[in-house]
Write an enzyme that holds these catalytic residues in place. Structure first.
Site, PDB file in Angstrom:
ATOM      1  N   ASP A  87      -9.794  -1.434   7.088  1.00 42.22           N
ATOM      2  CA  ASP A  87     -10.451  -0.510   8.007  1.00 42.22           C
ATOM      3  C   ASP A  87     -11.031  -1.267   9.188  1.00 42.22           C
ATOM      4  OD1 ASP A  87     -10.067   1.812   6.453  1.00 42.22           O
ATOM      5  OD2 ASP A  87     -11.870   1.410   5.284  1.00 42.22           O
ATOM      6  N   ASP A  93      -6.553  -1.966   1.386  1.00 41.39           N
ATOM      7  CA  ASP A  93      -7.001  -1.035   2.411  1.00 41.39           C
ATOM      8  C   ASP A  93      -7.657  -1.897   3.481  1.00 41.39           C
ATOM      9  OD1 ASP A  93      -7.578   1.463   3.595  1.00 41.39           O
ATOM     10  OD2 ASP A  93      -9.580   1.481   2.725  1.00 41.39           O
ATOM     11  N   ARG A 143       0.837  -1.201   0.000  1.00 43.27           N
ATOM     12  CA  ARG A 143       0.000   0.000   0.000  1.00 43.27           C
ATOM     13  C   ARG A 143       0.868   1.246   0.000  1.00 43.27           C
ATOM     14  NH1 ARG A 143      -5.159   2.055   2.345  1.00 43.27           N
ATOM     15  NH2 ARG A 143      -5.203   4.153   1.488  1.00 43.27           N
ATOM     16  N   ARG A 179      -5.813   1.557  -4.842  1.00 43.60           N
ATOM     17  CA  ARG A 179      -4.882   0.998  -3.856  1.00 43.60           C
ATOM     18  C   ARG A 179      -4.833  -0.513  -3.967  1.00 43.60           C
ATOM     19  NH1 ARG A 179      -9.385   3.211   0.015  1.00 43.60           N
ATOM     20  NH2 ARG A 179      -9.342   4.589  -1.718  1.00 43.60           N
TER      21      ARG A 179
END
Length: 160
Positions: free
Chosen positions: A96, A94, A82, A91
């Site tokens: 989260d 990712d 990344r 990207r």
């Protein structure tokens, strides 16, 4: 033990391989994966001029505190390739943090629950697959209820 819901996604390179690599590193560095959604292909949110994403949600069981989880997933993102260039840009991966138990945390660089969950179908659709009855600790609605009223109309399609 804590239950943490994570979202993984990416739209550069071999998207499925990137999710698999992130999954392995999460299990190695963060905690045991106890539930895993299907992989969904999703239209890009926030910046439509890019390839579609693959997204997946998981629940992990961990002894880590919220900021420890954050530090580890940021390291996993870096290990997976990344590079942060533009907000909502393309990207490789990712990751989260969506929820940490049913707790609310407001740290300078970390908000839990993730503040945009209710506005993003690419989060809610896979999350509903593994945690449809989970109650959002701030909004006091289930994931199914949030999905039903979500203003986002972007396409989210199960690929496996």
């Amino acid at each position: 033990m804590n239950i943490v819901y994570l979202l993984t996604g990416g739209n550069i390179g071999d998207r499925k391989l990137a999710l698999q690599k992130a999954l392995s590193l999460i299990e190695l560095n963060c905690g045991e994966i106890i539930s895993l959604s299907s992989i969904f292909e999703t239209e890009p949110w926030g910046n439509p001029d890019q390839p579609p994403f693959f997204n997946q949600v998981m629940a992990i069981q961990t002894e880590l505190k919220p900021r420890q989880v954050l530090r580890r997933i940021l390291k996993i993102e870096t290990q997976t390739g990344r590079i942060r260039e533009e907000k909502y840009g393309p990207r490789i991966i990712d990751i989260d943090i969506l929820f940490y138990n049913d707790e609310v945390h407001n740290y300078p660089l970390l908000k839990i629950p993730h503040p945009e969950i209710q506005n993003r179908r690419f989060v809610l659709v896979p999350l509903a697959e593994i945690a449809q009855d989970f109650i959002h600790p701030v909004l006091k609605k289930s994931i199914t209820q949030l999905l039903a009223i979500c203003p986002d109309k972007l396409e989210v399609s199960k690929i496996e």
